[in-house]
Enzyme design. Sequence first.
Site, PDB file in Angstrom:
ATOM      1  N   LYS A 187     -34.498  -1.144  30.684  1.00  0.00           N
ATOM      2  CA  LYS A 187     -35.487  -0.322  29.978  1.00  0.00           C
ATOM      3  C   LYS A 187     -35.071  -0.035  28.530  1.00  0.00           C
ATOM      4  O   LYS A 187     -33.976  -0.373  28.104  1.00  0.00           O
ATOM      5  CB  LYS A 187     -35.737   0.980  30.743  1.00  0.00           C
ATOM      6  CG  LYS A 187     -36.200   0.751  32.186  1.00  0.00           C
ATOM      7  CD  LYS A 187     -37.582   0.096  32.265  1.00  0.00           C
ATOM      8  CE  LYS A 187     -37.837  -0.593  33.573  1.00  0.00           C
ATOM      9  NZ  LYS A 187     -38.398   0.163  34.645  1.00  0.00           N
TER      10      LYS A 187
HETATM   11  C1  LIG Z   1     -38.746   0.231  36.097  1.00  0.00           C
HETATM   12  C2  LIG Z   1     -39.974   0.918  36.524  1.00  0.00           C
HETATM   13  C3  LIG Z   1     -39.960   1.850  37.581  1.00  0.00           C
HETATM   14  C4  LIG Z   1     -38.769   2.068  38.452  1.00  0.00           C
HETATM   15  O1  LIG Z   1     -37.662   2.588  37.796  1.00  0.00           O
HETATM   16  P1  LIG Z   1     -36.187   2.404  38.440  1.00  0.00           P
HETATM   17  O2  LIG Z   1     -35.317   3.216  37.522  1.00  0.00           O
HETATM   18  O3  LIG Z   1     -35.866   0.938  38.396  1.00  0.00           O
HETATM   19  O4  LIG Z   1     -36.222   2.950  39.821  1.00  0.00           O
HETATM   20  C5  LIG Z   1     -41.133   2.523  37.879  1.00  0.00           C
HETATM   21  N1  LIG Z   1     -42.254   2.290  37.207  1.00  0.00           N
HETATM   22  C6  LIG Z   1     -42.329   1.400  36.198  1.00  0.00           C
HETATM   23  C7  LIG Z   1     -43.621   1.207  35.487  1.00  0.00           C
HETATM   24  C8  LIG Z   1     -41.196   0.664  35.832  1.00  0.00           C
HETATM   25  O5  LIG Z   1     -41.271  -0.241  34.859  1.00  0.00           O
END
Ligand SMILES: *Cc1c(COP(=O)(O)O)cnc(C)c1O
Length: 244
Positions: A187
């Site tokens: 992210k």
């Molecule tokens: C990455 C993501 C998640 C999940 O987050 P994690 O930290 O990997 O559990 C949820 N929603 C969206 C839109 C994402 O891109």
Amino acid sequence: MNQGKAMINVTRPFLPPQEEYNKYLNSIWESHWLTNNGPLARELETRLKEYLGVEYLQFTSNGTIAIQIALKALGITKKVITTPFSYVATTSTILWEGCVPVFVDIDPATLCIDPNLVEDKIDEDTEALLATHVFGFPCAVEQLEAIGKKYNIKIIYDAAHAFGCRYMGRSLLDYGDIATCSFHATKIFHTGEGGCIIVHDSELDREVSLKKSFGHVGDDHITLGVNGKNSEFTQLWDSRYFLI
Ligand SMILES: *Cc1c(COP(=O)(O)O)cnc(C)c1O
């Protein structure tokens, strides 16, 4: 590399210089405080609140548990209007919490849920709307907020793509009854694994805080909880890179 062309790998995680990270490791070795709301996790929360301009923020172990805790903290048990165009966690958390996802199509211009199609899907069992700010494009936050108020529906934003995105002078994470974010390694801002929950009042913040740490404070078992905490080892950030 492809046919001599340079490749820009957009999901390669950023890592600070190792000496920077070692400073944090040294402090952990000195304190022997590894998790459970330790000084580094609390410092990160403080810095994130300042950076994002939000009052209440809880650091969590990932962005998925953040959505689960958001649904639980708001007492959502029935239908949740949501978008089919997101990462799987947006829908799977609704199912995992025993709720029913109700899909509403997206607006092709923003790729976010189409606010004009939401009202048609609302019935007496609808308790919440969970929408994603896809690729950091803002959902139609004013229109969705008005719908939420009109039908007494809670608005949760999956803001996993929206760290650092601003709308009308405010962080996108400051919108909705609750916004959640992911700090997964892929992210925009990451802590390896991690996430956060942002709310707007102290009572809900306390509920979220309880829910992410088993629902108890010392020997007082107050509510049903889960383990959504993060550890002291996830401080991959450094002020010079992200949080000024
Ligand atoms: C990455 C993501 C998640 C999940 O987050 P994690 O930290 O990997 O559990 C949820 N929603 C969206 C839109 C994402 O891109």
